[in-house]
Each structure stands twice: as structure tokens, then as C-alpha cells.
Design a protein around this motif. Structure first.
Motif, PDB file in Angstrom:
ATOM      1  N   GLY A  61       0.791  -1.220   0.000  1.00  0.00           N
ATOM      2  CA  GLY A  61       0.000   0.000   0.000  1.00  0.00           C
ATOM      3  C   GLY A  61       0.821   1.266   0.000  1.00  0.00           C
ATOM      4  O   GLY A  61       2.053   1.234   0.129  1.00  0.00           O
ATOM      5  N   PRO A  62       0.151   2.397  -0.160  1.00  0.00           N
ATOM      6  CA  PRO A  62       0.860   3.664  -0.304  1.00  0.00           C
ATOM      7  C   PRO A  62       1.565   4.116   0.973  1.00  0.00           C
ATOM      8  O   PRO A  62       2.461   4.959   0.923  1.00  0.00           O
ATOM      9  CB  PRO A  62      -0.260   4.648  -0.675  1.00  0.00           C
ATOM     10  CG  PRO A  62      -1.520   4.015  -0.183  1.00  0.00           C
ATOM     11  CD  PRO A  62      -1.305   2.543  -0.260  1.00  0.00           C
ATOM     12  N   PHE A  63       1.168   3.557   2.115  1.00  0.00           N
ATOM     13  CA  PHE A  63       1.786   3.983   3.378  1.00  0.00           C
ATOM     14  C   PHE A  63       3.078   3.212   3.677  1.00  0.00           C
ATOM     15  O   PHE A  63       3.782   3.518   4.627  1.00  0.00           O
ATOM     16  CB  PHE A  63       0.815   3.826   4.543  1.00  0.00           C
ATOM     17  CG  PHE A  63       0.199   2.458   4.602  1.00  0.00           C
ATOM     18  CD1 PHE A  63       0.853   1.414   5.220  1.00  0.00           C
ATOM     19  CD2 PHE A  63      -1.043   2.224   4.028  1.00  0.00           C
ATOM     20  CE1 PHE A  63       0.288   0.156   5.259  1.00  0.00           C
ATOM     21  CE2 PHE A  63      -1.621   0.965   4.071  1.00  0.00           C
ATOM     22  CZ  PHE A  63      -0.940  -0.080   4.686  1.00  0.00           C
ATOM     23  N   ASN A 118       6.390  -0.444   7.305  1.00  0.00           N
ATOM     24  CA  ASN A 118       5.473   0.670   7.552  1.00  0.00           C
ATOM     25  C   ASN A 118       6.127   1.622   8.549  1.00  0.00           C
ATOM     26  O   ASN A 118       6.218   1.307   9.739  1.00  0.00           O
ATOM     27  CB  ASN A 118       4.157   0.119   8.113  1.00  0.00           C
ATOM     28  CG  ASN A 118       3.133   1.213   8.353  1.00  0.00           C
ATOM     29  OD1 ASN A 118       3.447   2.408   8.308  1.00  0.00           O
ATOM     30  ND2 ASN A 118       1.889   0.819   8.610  1.00  0.00           N
ATOM     31  N   ASN A 162       5.066   4.168   9.898  1.00  0.00           N
ATOM     32  CA  ASN A 162       4.137   4.653  10.932  1.00  0.00           C
ATOM     33  C   ASN A 162       4.083   3.716  12.143  1.00  0.00           C
ATOM     34  O   ASN A 162       3.814   4.142  13.256  1.00  0.00           O
ATOM     35  CB  ASN A 162       2.723   4.780  10.356  1.00  0.00           C
ATOM     36  CG  ASN A 162       2.688   5.713   9.176  1.00  0.00           C
ATOM     37  OD1 ASN A 162       3.181   6.837   9.256  1.00  0.00           O
ATOM     38  ND2 ASN A 162       2.118   5.259   8.063  1.00  0.00           N
ATOM     39  N   THR A 163       4.306   2.449  11.885  1.00  0.00           N
ATOM     40  CA  THR A 163       4.215   1.466  12.972  1.00  0.00           C
ATOM     41  C   THR A 163       5.558   0.830  13.298  1.00  0.00           C
ATOM     42  O   THR A 163       5.646   0.042  14.234  1.00  0.00           O
ATOM     43  CB  THR A 163       3.233   0.334  12.590  1.00  0.00           C
ATOM     44  OG1 THR A 163       3.732  -0.315  11.407  1.00  0.00           O
ATOM     45  CG2 THR A 163       1.848   0.875  12.297  1.00  0.00           C
ATOM     46  N   GLU A 166       7.055  -1.394  11.687  1.00  0.00           N
ATOM     47  CA  GLU A 166       7.067  -2.827  11.391  1.00  0.00           C
ATOM     48  C   GLU A 166       7.708  -3.104  10.028  1.00  0.00           C
ATOM     49  O   GLU A 166       7.446  -2.386   9.066  1.00  0.00           O
ATOM     50  CB  GLU A 166       5.641  -3.384  11.358  1.00  0.00           C
ATOM     51  CG  GLU A 166       4.927  -3.317  12.687  1.00  0.00           C
ATOM     52  CD  GLU A 166       3.424  -3.504  12.537  1.00  0.00           C
ATOM     53  OE1 GLU A 166       2.846  -4.228  13.359  1.00  0.00           O
ATOM     54  OE2 GLU A 166       2.826  -2.913  11.611  1.00  0.00           O
ATOM     55  N   TYR A 215       7.727  -5.634   6.905  1.00  0.00           N
ATOM     56  CA  TYR A 215       6.884  -6.667   6.295  1.00  0.00           C
ATOM     57  C   TYR A 215       7.730  -7.747   5.618  1.00  0.00           C
ATOM     58  O   TYR A 215       7.410  -8.914   5.694  1.00  0.00           O
ATOM     59  CB  TYR A 215       5.946  -6.047   5.256  1.00  0.00           C
ATOM     60  CG  TYR A 215       4.947  -5.055   5.805  1.00  0.00           C
ATOM     61  CD1 TYR A 215       4.329  -5.263   7.030  1.00  0.00           C
ATOM     62  CD2 TYR A 215       4.611  -3.904   5.087  1.00  0.00           C
ATOM     63  CE1 TYR A 215       3.403  -4.355   7.528  1.00  0.00           C
ATOM     64  CE2 TYR A 215       3.679  -2.995   5.578  1.00  0.00           C
ATOM     65  CZ  TYR A 215       3.078  -3.225   6.796  1.00  0.00           C
ATOM     66  OH  TYR A 215       2.162  -2.332   7.285  1.00  0.00           O
ATOM     67  N   CYS A 244      -0.327   9.781   9.419  1.00  0.00           N
ATOM     68  CA  CYS A 244      -0.482   9.197  10.758  1.00  0.00           C
ATOM     69  C   CYS A 244       0.088  10.084  11.862  1.00  0.00           C
ATOM     70  O   CYS A 244      -0.066   9.766  13.045  1.00  0.00           O
ATOM     71  CB  CYS A 244       0.249   7.855  10.813  1.00  0.00           C
ATOM     72  SG  CYS A 244      -0.367   6.623   9.662  1.00  0.00           S
ATOM     73  N   ALA A 275      -3.386   1.949   8.346  1.00  0.00           N
ATOM     74  CA  ALA A 275      -2.033   2.436   8.056  1.00  0.00           C
ATOM     75  C   ALA A 275      -1.261   2.836   9.306  1.00  0.00           C
ATOM     76  O   ALA A 275      -0.032   2.811   9.291  1.00  0.00           O
ATOM     77  CB  ALA A 275      -2.108   3.633   7.114  1.00  0.00           C
ATOM     78  N   CYS A 276      -1.958   3.185  10.363  1.00  0.00           N
ATOM     79  CA  CYS A 276      -1.273   3.833  11.486  1.00  0.00           C
ATOM     80  C   CYS A 276      -1.166   2.981  12.742  1.00  0.00           C
ATOM     81  O   CYS A 276      -0.489   3.375  13.689  1.00  0.00           O
ATOM     82  CB  CYS A 276      -1.982   5.145  11.838  1.00  0.00           C
ATOM     83  SG  CYS A 276      -2.180   6.251  10.424  1.00  0.00           S
ATOM     84  N   ARG A 320      -6.249  -9.473   4.475  1.00  0.00           N
ATOM     85  CA  ARG A 320      -5.818  -9.758   3.097  1.00  0.00           C
ATOM     86  C   ARG A 320      -6.035 -11.228   2.758  1.00  0.00           C
ATOM     87  O   ARG A 320      -6.441 -11.557   1.644  1.00  0.00           O
ATOM     88  CB  ARG A 320      -4.348  -9.401   2.919  1.00  0.00           C
ATOM     89  CG  ARG A 320      -4.191  -7.919   2.802  1.00  0.00           C
ATOM     90  CD  ARG A 320      -2.787  -7.525   2.443  1.00  0.00           C
ATOM     91  NE  ARG A 320      -2.775  -6.074   2.374  1.00  0.00           N
ATOM     92  CZ  ARG A 320      -2.140  -5.376   1.470  1.00  0.00           C
ATOM     93  NH1 ARG A 320      -1.456  -5.972   0.534  1.00  0.00           N
ATOM     94  NH2 ARG A 320      -2.186  -4.071   1.476  1.00  0.00           N
ATOM     95  N   ASN A 367      -5.401  -0.527  -5.391  1.00  0.00           N
ATOM     96  CA  ASN A 367      -5.402  -0.755  -3.950  1.00  0.00           C
ATOM     97  C   ASN A 367      -6.652  -1.480  -3.479  1.00  0.00           C
ATOM     98  O   ASN A 367      -7.310  -1.060  -2.529  1.00  0.00           O
ATOM     99  CB  ASN A 367      -5.274   0.582  -3.204  1.00  0.00           C
ATOM    100  CG  ASN A 367      -3.906   1.194  -3.417  1.00  0.00           C
ATOM    101  OD1 ASN A 367      -2.910   0.490  -3.402  1.00  0.00           O
ATOM    102  ND2 ASN A 367      -3.864   2.488  -3.620  1.00  0.00           N
ATOM    103  N   ASN A 382      -6.653  -2.312   0.194  1.00  0.00           N
ATOM    104  CA  ASN A 382      -6.852  -1.180   1.107  1.00  0.00           C
ATOM    105  C   ASN A 382      -8.313  -0.751   1.154  1.00  0.00           C
ATOM    106  O   ASN A 382      -8.850  -0.441   2.220  1.00  0.00           O
ATOM    107  CB  ASN A 382      -5.980   0.004   0.679  1.00  0.00           C
ATOM    108  CG  ASN A 382      -4.510  -0.322   0.779  1.00  0.00           C
ATOM    109  OD1 ASN A 382      -4.122  -1.202   1.538  1.00  0.00           O
ATOM    110  ND2 ASN A 382      -3.694   0.368   0.010  1.00  0.00           N
TER     111      ASN A 382
END
Lengths: 208, 235
Positions: free
Chosen positions: A149-151, A167, A169-170, A172, A174, B112, B144-145, B157, B182, B185
Motif C-alpha cells: 500500500g501507499p503507506f 510501515n 508509521n508502525t 514494522e 513486512y 499518521c 495504516a497507522c 488480506r 489498492n 486497502n
């Protein structure tokens, strides 16, 4: 009085049998639950010695591990020729539609995509901040992944032969990617299929 | 004596760990499936009308900051958060900042970072539609956050790969927005939105895409048990 005692003993025997039965049923239930929670590849990584300890999720040494070793050690779900002249061997991951991949070229591992667990309690759970500390700033950080995804961002250390997608933001990670050291441009060209050239989240426009 | 033994037997069975686990599971399902205010009703019944400074009330009660919204839309937000207050939705969104974007502006999740605008949101009408789009965009924020062990992105998913996309829009993201792909998403955001608005019958896709008007809530079709189970787990 004697008769009552006999009944009591008989009843206690029946009760004991029932308790034993319940215990066995419960034990079986627990064993089944444990069995369904254990995936074959995790099992194999537990029972077979790791080829490398560089990362808990890494299975091979690029340029060293042979195709024969890969086939012997891991449960390959499919193998197909790719457009780089190599063979992609797929191994199940936590993501149903994104397997681990070990690419071999002329019988030797040339690329590995290793998916990381996202449960913090599992071995192999990896944080971006940890790898930024040990590897330093990436040669390039690319925002946007077609799959994640875009994030998500791709952290490329092309000259070190490693990249990871995570990510920010988190914190993490992947997945990791391992390959022979190359330039960033070469990385994008050869292994950058998942990079999103237009990383945008959907917008809801009531006028459209 | 036999009666005493039978009662003792019942006591053993009902206090067994397997029975206790099943009972606990049922309690959780009841909790997740019934947001306060009425699951399936749009969630506006029995909600106390917010009085005074609603914006401050939302900050104090739920930790969400809303900038630029009129009182009517603040009240609708109050209804949304009140009606979902016995789910994890307020916990997952605590700290979010949402910026009003006119009455027919674009809605989008943009980031975020705490203290910055995370979601731009048009002040649409009527209330059900506004809340549906709000929860869809907030769904993107959650996805996302927040960490994967809370958002269940892997499980979602895998559910998408097994059951297909939850909504018509999530099945056609690439067609509706050429160049964007997406589906996962949009499936996630719609999962959150449809779960919290079971009777909405609304779509988060663009009208220009030719999607079905007033679609049935996918959860009420019974075709998405994995998605439903994951939504219950998240929320």
C-alpha cells in the motif's frame, strides 16, 4: 449400610470414568488447536538448522546456498522460471498471496524474499528502527508499495545487497529482500516490481 | 445419592476450561456485534444529544480532534462515537485529527503523525452517508497507522484472497481509478465502514464508476464469514 457403600463405590467409579473421558476430550482439543496453529515452514525452521543467522527470517546465503539445499530444507509450494533466467521457488508465508521466494540461477541462490512475522512475540518480528540503527540510513527510501500500500516504504541498501519493506508509521518490517550487491538503479530495474510509481491513497470525491 | 452425584457431574462439566472458553467467546461476540445504540439501526437511537461544546466533548470523551466542522456534523460525530463506544473503534482512533473539507469536498486519509491532520473529510449529508464515509476514511487511518496485531491486516488480506473483495467498489478500485490498484486497502476500509453501519446500504466508491446504487450490506449476505470474524476481532 453395606449396600449403600457399594452403590457409592460404583458411582465413584462411574464418576472417575466420566472425568477421565472429559479430560481426554479436552486434551485432544488442545492438541488439535496446537496442530492447526503450526505452519509447516515454521516447523521446518525449528527442526532444521538455519543456514545463516544474519536474520531470523533469512533462509539462504546469496551466492553460496545451492538449489539442492533449498529443495532439501524447505517445503517448496511451486517453482517457475522467471524472466531473469532463474527459477523462483515459492515457500508459504503468513500472507496467502505473497509467498517467500528463493531465486536460483545456475543452481545457486541469487535472490531471496523473506516475509517477516508481524506478531511481536514471534521470532523474526523486525523493527525498522533496529535495522536503521545497524545498517545506517538507506541509500534510497522509496515511498509506496504495490502490494502493501501507499503507506509502506522500501528501504534500499543496494550496495549491501539488502532491502526491506515496512510501515514507518508502525515501525514494522513486512519483508526483507537479499541479493548480490548492485546499484540502486539496478535494484529498481531488476527487483523493483513492487515499487508503486504513484503511491496515493484513494480519495472520495462526491462530485465524481 | 445419585442425584447428588449427577449434580456434582454437572458442576465438573460446566466448570471445565473448554466450556469456560466457549462461554467467554460468546460474550465477546455479543459485545462486538452490538454497538451501543443498536447494531442494525444506524446507531442513533438511545444516544444522548450532546450539549455545550461538542468539539471539546469529543476531545475529552474520545480523544478525537475535529477542526472546522459545523455543530450538526459534530453532533453526528458524537452519535458515531457514542454508538460505537463499546467497541474498540474509539480506542483505535484516539489521537486522530480530522479536518473539515467544505460540504462537498474530497475526503482522504493523509497521514499518521500525531498533532497533524490525519484525515480530510467533507461535511456530507445525510447523517448515515456522512458517518459511512467518515468510518471508511478512518478505516484507512486504522489500517495504516496502527500495528498489525491490532489491525489484523494480514488476516484481512488472506480473507480477501479467500472470499473476494467485500464490496463492489473494493473489487473494482483499479477500474474506478485507473493506475491505482489498492483493492486490499479499499476492502479494509469498507470492512470497517460496513461493520459499523450494518444497515447503511451505501458505497464509498465514485458515482462515475457505475457501481450499484444503495447496495446491500455485504455482511448481511452471509458470503463473508472471514471478513466478519476479522471485523469482530478488530472492533
Amino acid at each position: 449400610m453395606i449396600r449403600i457403600t457399594k452403590i457409592t463405590i460404583a458411582s465413584l467409579v462411574v464418576l472417575f470414568a466420566l472425568l477421565l473421558f472429559i479430560g481426554l476430550v479436552f486434551l485432544r482439543f488442545n492438541i488439535r488447536e496446537k496442530e492447526t496453529n503450526t505452519t509447516p515452514e515454521i516447523e521446518s525452521s525449528k527442526t532444521l538448522p538455519q543456514i545463516t543467522q544474519t536474520s531470523p527470517v533469512k533462509r539462504t546465503v546469496i551466492g553460496v546456498t545451492t538449489e539442492e539445499e533449498v529443495k532439501k530444507r524447505y517445503q517448496i509450494i511451486s517453482s517457475t522460471s522467471n524472466n531473469k533466467g532463474g527459477i523462483d521457488h515459492r515457500i508459504n508465508s503468513i500472507w496467502k498471496s505473497r509467498p517467500n521466494i528463493i531465486e536460483t540461477t545456475s543452481g545457486i541462490v541469487s535472490f531471496e524474499r523473506a516475509l517477516a512475522p508481524l506478531n511481536p512475540n514471534e521470532p523474526g518480528f523486525s523493527k525498522i528502527s533496529t535495522y536503521l540503527s545497524s545498517l545506517g540510513e538507506p541509500e534510497e527510501r522509496i515511498n509506496g508499495s504495490l502490494y502493501y500500500g501507499p503507506f509502506a516504504s522500501v528501504y534500499v541498501y543496494a550496495s549491501k545487497g539488502v532491502s526491506f519493506v515496512g510501515n514507518p508509521n508502525t515501525d514494522e518490517i513486512y519483508e526483507f529482500q537479499y541479493f548480490n550487491p548492485i546499484s540502486v538503479d539496478e535494484y529498481k530495474k531488476v527487483y523493483g516490481q513492487d515499487i508503486d510509481p504513484n503511491p496515493q491513497q484513494h480519495r472520495f470525491d462526491p462530485n465524481n | 445419592m445419585k442425584i447428588v452425584l449427577f449434580l456434582f457431574f454437572l458442576l465438573v462439566v460446566f466448570s471445565s476450561p473448554a466450556f469456560a472458553q466457549e462461554a467467554q467467546s460468546n460474550i465477546e461476540r455479543i459485545k462486538f456485534g452490538n454497538p451501543a445504540g443498536g447494531f442494525g439501526t444506524g446507531g442513533t437511537s438511545n444516544i444522548p444529544k450532546a450539549t455545550g461544546d461538542i468539539r471539546q466533548g469529543l476531545i475529552d470523551s474520545f480523544g478525537i480532534t475535529l477542526n472546522g466542522f459545523d455543530n450538526e456534523h459534530l453532533q453526528w460525530f458524537w452519535n458515531l462515537f457514542w454508538s460505537t463506544s463499546n467497541t474498540n473503534f474509539p480506542k483505535l482512533t484516539s489521537g486522530i485529527t480530522i479536518q473539515a473539507n467544505g460540504y462537498s469536498g474530497i475526503s482522504e486519509m493523509i497521514g499518521c503523525s500525531p498533532g497533524f491532520v490525519n484525515v480530510n473529510l467533507g461535511q456530507y449529508s445525510p447523517e448515515a452517508f456522512f458517518k459511512f464515509i467518515a468510518t471508511h476514511e478512518i478505516g484507512h487511518y486504522i489500517q495504516a497507522c496502527k500495528p498489525a496485531n491490532e489491525t489484523k491486516i494480514v488476516e484481512q488480506r488472506n480473507a480477501h484472497d479467500s472470499e473476494g473483495a467485500l464490496s463492489e467498489y473494493a473489487s473494482n478500485t483499479a477500474r474506478c481509478f485507473p493506475g491505482w490498484n489498492n483493492n486490499y486497502n479499499e476492502d479494509y476500509a469498507d470492512m470497517i465502514a460496513y461493520y459499523l453501519h450494518p444497515s447503511a446500504g451505501l458505497s464509498s466508491g465514485p458515482s462515475s464508476c457505475g457501481l450499484t446504487n444503495n447496495p446491500q450490506n455485504p455482511f448481511s449476505t452471509g458470503k463473508f464469514p472471514l471478513h466478519l470474524s476479522i471485523a469482530e476481532e478488530i472492533l
